[in-house]
Design an enzyme around this catalytic site. Structure first.
Site, PDB file in Angstrom:
ATOM      1  N   CYS A   2      26.354   3.457 -32.312  1.00  0.00           N
ATOM      2  CA  CYS A   2      26.974   4.735 -32.570  1.00  0.00           C
ATOM      3  C   CYS A   2      27.591   4.773 -33.953  1.00  0.00           C
ATOM      4  O   CYS A   2      27.528   3.817 -34.720  1.00  0.00           O
ATOM      5  CB  CYS A   2      28.048   5.010 -31.521  1.00  0.00           C
ATOM      6  N   ILE A  53      22.699   3.883 -24.819  1.00  0.00           N
ATOM      7  CA  ILE A  53      22.053   2.611 -24.497  1.00  0.00           C
ATOM      8  C   ILE A  53      22.423   2.154 -23.088  1.00  0.00           C
ATOM      9  O   ILE A  53      21.574   1.828 -22.268  1.00  0.00           O
ATOM     10  CB  ILE A  53      22.449   1.514 -25.510  1.00  0.00           C
ATOM     11  N   ASN A  75      31.699   1.624 -31.563  1.00  0.00           N
ATOM     12  CA  ASN A  75      30.344   1.377 -32.042  1.00  0.00           C
ATOM     13  C   ASN A  75      29.999  -0.067 -31.728  1.00  0.00           C
ATOM     14  O   ASN A  75      30.666  -0.984 -32.206  1.00  0.00           O
ATOM     15  CB  ASN A  75      30.283   1.622 -33.558  1.00  0.00           C
ATOM     16  N   GLY A  76      28.962  -0.289 -30.924  1.00  0.00           N
ATOM     17  CA  GLY A  76      28.543  -1.653 -30.634  1.00  0.00           C
ATOM     18  C   GLY A  76      28.274  -1.889 -29.163  1.00  0.00           C
ATOM     19  O   GLY A  76      28.003  -0.964 -28.408  1.00  0.00           O
ATOM     20  N   GLU A  77      28.356  -3.155 -28.786  1.00  0.00           N
ATOM     21  CA  GLU A  77      28.129  -3.563 -27.401  1.00  0.00           C
ATOM     22  C   GLU A  77      29.113  -4.680 -27.042  1.00  0.00           C
ATOM     23  O   GLU A  77      29.281  -5.633 -27.809  1.00  0.00           O
ATOM     24  CB  GLU A  77      26.699  -4.085 -27.197  1.00  0.00           C
ATOM     25  N   ASP A 100      30.514  -0.214 -21.055  1.00  0.00           N
ATOM     26  CA  ASP A 100      31.335  -1.235 -21.711  1.00  0.00           C
ATOM     27  C   ASP A 100      32.484  -0.604 -22.487  1.00  0.00           C
ATOM     28  O   ASP A 100      33.519  -1.241 -22.708  1.00  0.00           O
ATOM     29  CB  ASP A 100      30.477  -2.114 -22.623  1.00  0.00           C
ATOM     30  N   SER A 363      16.916  -9.483 -32.748  1.00  0.00           N
ATOM     31  CA  SER A 363      16.481 -10.059 -34.016  1.00  0.00           C
ATOM     32  C   SER A 363      16.828 -11.541 -34.067  1.00  0.00           C
ATOM     33  O   SER A 363      17.590 -12.046 -33.240  1.00  0.00           O
ATOM     34  CB  SER A 363      17.150  -9.331 -35.192  1.00  0.00           C
TER      35      SER A 363
END
Length: 647
Positions: A2, A53, A75-77, A100, A363
């Site tokens: 995000c 997500i 923003n993130g996980e 989360d 990645s």
């Protein structure tokens, strides 16, 4: 994944400029095209762009606690959120979503500023606690996700996922920081916590920032750092087994998704290890994406195909032209700061390809830093053996003299360039590593910059970035020291920045299993002999993956993710590089010596020297000036407002 943004009036509760907040959010639309929302109350405005997500149906932000007194944009996980939920529920917290994000507000209520120590993931978030009149900002341990902030001239505090959000507010000055320019021409990026703008800062990795109503003098606080203890006595066989276990866990956590998921596959050790591990954790086929190059000197596609065939992945390949240089202005706008890593071009293309097939991609980034894979590590250790044999006070005068007298031999491999070796012997370990990481060396920057600019620098050198981190490294092990420096500088300022902007340009979330902080911490306890053994880098990772990957993948020479800059600047970009570097925009700054600029171009284009990296760095700075500094500031009318979210 995000984008977040916000405005705080820390001295009062004046009305927030909703148009400015809407502009800030709209500037980051690419980071979250699925939804956009804002929350505004007295003296505070929070904005969010969402790329859905996890908990796609109910995970909207800004998100509140039970009584609406705490609100977060994120923003993130948080990969361990599923284990945190029952712990927080046992403390009496009630969850209304399966996201989360909701863990963050309840963790703040339970543990305060220490909540970040409980999170395992990549994150940048801002949380407003109305009862405590406190804004709390946090960034993950290895700075996978970005977070910028600034104090404006009117006393307001603004933040955002990208600098373009702060610029869109309209109150941020575009005055450039000369020290940031020095860092850029030395390293190819502006190092944390500085930004290219005097008024703005990046929140450093593993740091939080608390802004309380009524306070102005606040400093970021560090909550995490990696310590290279190297004190584990584990044997090689047990270390291999433990590494496989930790990779399995890290990748399993990062495969949680409600949208299509896949992986980048370059054919190198790191991405191949990730794909092999993913394949062992799913009954279906893994989606993999690669870019091929039409220049064989840069193409690893056949090795990626070997791994794809072995694990029967759904493999997608697109060929990048060797003259794919049309992205120069696009990249300048995307990065907001001057950024000189030319591999941003193929990174942008592989993210563009991946987004056609998946929304989340794993990645192999961070593998070189974590496991000891860079070629420069072996060269540094080679030189370090000689440096350790003689005190610096003796080495410096002897080898400085030899270095000045010996002719250059840029055509030879570095370890056989006597001039380079002599110069390295005259330096400390930190000086030598800084020199090896510099795009334009200190003597080159001394010739590049004008007398006026040197006066503005007032003696500042980008080497101070390395000195500052080296002072905190708590290790004198030669390999551990430079790994620590890379984790604090190159990984954060170059690799993570490159991947975040390239992926977010295409609304793609990239996850980083080899940067899991628990894995990084464990690797830091292992002796350096398990990372580089003889001439073999990433020794432990390669030995661990032998049951799953062929030797042709594990033990082939490292190629890297490069583009043919040297050929471009003598061929299709010959006139363009000359026009950009000798043109009016760089000259207007008054910061550069024109004769030295002419020397760099002429020597390169004649074939006398390879100055391709230096020329690219100058080209990208000129593109930044045109596309960011000279951009007309956003003016009213503001874009259509985002949905307003209330508790």
């Amino acid at each position: 994944m995000c984008g977040i943004a916000g405005i705080l009036d820390p001295q009062g509760s004046s009305e927030i400029d909703r148009d400015a907040l809407a502009r800030m959010n709209q500037a980051q639309h690419h980071r979250g095209p699925d939804e956009g929302s804002v929350h505004v109350e007295a003296g505070v405005g929070l904005a969010h762009r969402r790329l859905s997500i996890i908990d796609v149906s109910t995970g909207q932000q800004p998100l509140f606690n039970e009584d609406g007194s705490v609100v977060v944009v994120f923003n993130g996980e948080i990969y361990n959120y599923q284990s945190l939920i029952p712990e927080l529920q046992a403390l009496g917290h009630v969850f209304h979503t399966r996201s989360d994000t909701e863990c963050i507000v309840h963790a703040w209520e339970a543990w305060g500023v220490d909540c970040v120590k409980r999170f395992r993931g990549m994150f940048a978030f801002a949380l407003w606690d109305r009862n405590q009149q406190t804004l709390f900002l946090a960034r993950d341990r290895l700075a996978v996700k970005p977070l910028y902030y600034a104090w404006l001239a009117d006393g307001r505090f603004v933040f955002g996922s990208e600098l373009k959000a702060l610029l869109a507010h309209g109150g941020l000055s575009r005055d450039m920081d000369p020290a940031a320019v020095e860092e850029y021409f030395a390293l190819g990026y502006v190092a944390e916590p500085r930004t290219i703008f005097k008024q703005a800062r990046k929140l450093s990795p593993g740091h939080t920032l608390v802004v309380k109503r009524g306070e102005r003098a606040v400093e970021p606080q560090q909550y995490w750092d990696v310590r290279f203890t190297l004190d584990s006595r584990i044997g090689a066989e047990d270390a291999c087994a433990e590494l496989r276990h930790r990779l399995d866990e890290s990748i399993r956590l990062r495969m949680i998704s409600e949208v299509p998921l896949g992986a980048f596959l370059s054919g190198g050790v790191d991405s191949s290890a990730v794909v092999a591990t993913m394949a062992g954790q799913t009954d279906g086929k893994v989606n993999t994406c690669s870019v091929a190059f039409d220049d064989p000197a840069f193409d690893e596609a056949e090795f990626a195909q070997l791994v794809a065939d072995k694990y029967r992945t759904n493999h997608h390949v697109e060929t990048v032209r060797s003259d794919d240089f049309d992205l120069i202005d696009t990249l300048a706008r995307q990065y907001d700061e001057p950024f000189a890593d030319s591999s941003a071009i193929p990174t942008y293309r592989v993210c563009q390809l991946a987004r056609k097939h998946v929304t989340v991609a794993l990645s192999g980034d961070g593998g070189d830093e974590t496991f000891g894979g860079y070629r420069r590590y072996k060269l540094h250790l080679f030189e370090e053996r000689f440096r350790s044999a003689m005190p610096l006070a003796m080495r410096r005068p002897i080898f400085n003299t030899l270095g000045r007298a010996y002719p250059k031999a840029d055509w030879a491999p570095r370890m056989f360039r006597a001039k380079t070796t002599f110069q390295g012997m005259a330096r400390t370990s930190v000086e030598a590593y800084f020199h090896s990481m510099s795009i334009l060396s200190t003597p080159m920057r001394d010739q590049l910059f004008s007398a006026r600019f040197k006066s503005e620098l007032a003696g500042y050198s980008a080497e101070q970035v390395f000195d500052r981190h080296a002072a905190n490294a708590s290790t004198d092990d030669p390999l551990a020291l430079i790994q620590y420096l890379d984790l604090k500088t190159y990984l954060v300022g170059d690799i993570n920045t490159k991947v975040d902007r390239a992926s977010m340009a295409h609304s793609l979330e990239v996850r980083e299993p080899l940067m899991d902080h628990e894995l990084v911490e464990w690797m830091a306890t292992l002796p350096s002999s398990l990372k580089i053994r003889g001439q073999e880098g990433k020794w432990l990772l390669k030995k661990s993956m032998e049951p799953q990957l062929p030797d042709s993948i594990l033990y082939r020479p490292k190629m890297g993710f490069a583009v043919p800059l040297a050929r471009w600047f003598r061929g299709p970009l010959k006139q363009r590089v000359r026009d950009a570097i000798l043109g009016p925009r760089l000259a207007e700054t008054g910061w550069f010596d024109r004769k030295y600029l002419e020397h760099l171009i002429d020597a390169h284009q004649s074939g006398a020297r390879d100055y391709s990296a230096s020329l690219w760095t100058l080209m990208m700075f000129e593109a930044f000036l045109r596309n960011v500094i000279d951009e007309v500031p956003v003016a009213a009318p503001a874009p259509q407002r985002e949905a307003v979210v209330q508790p």
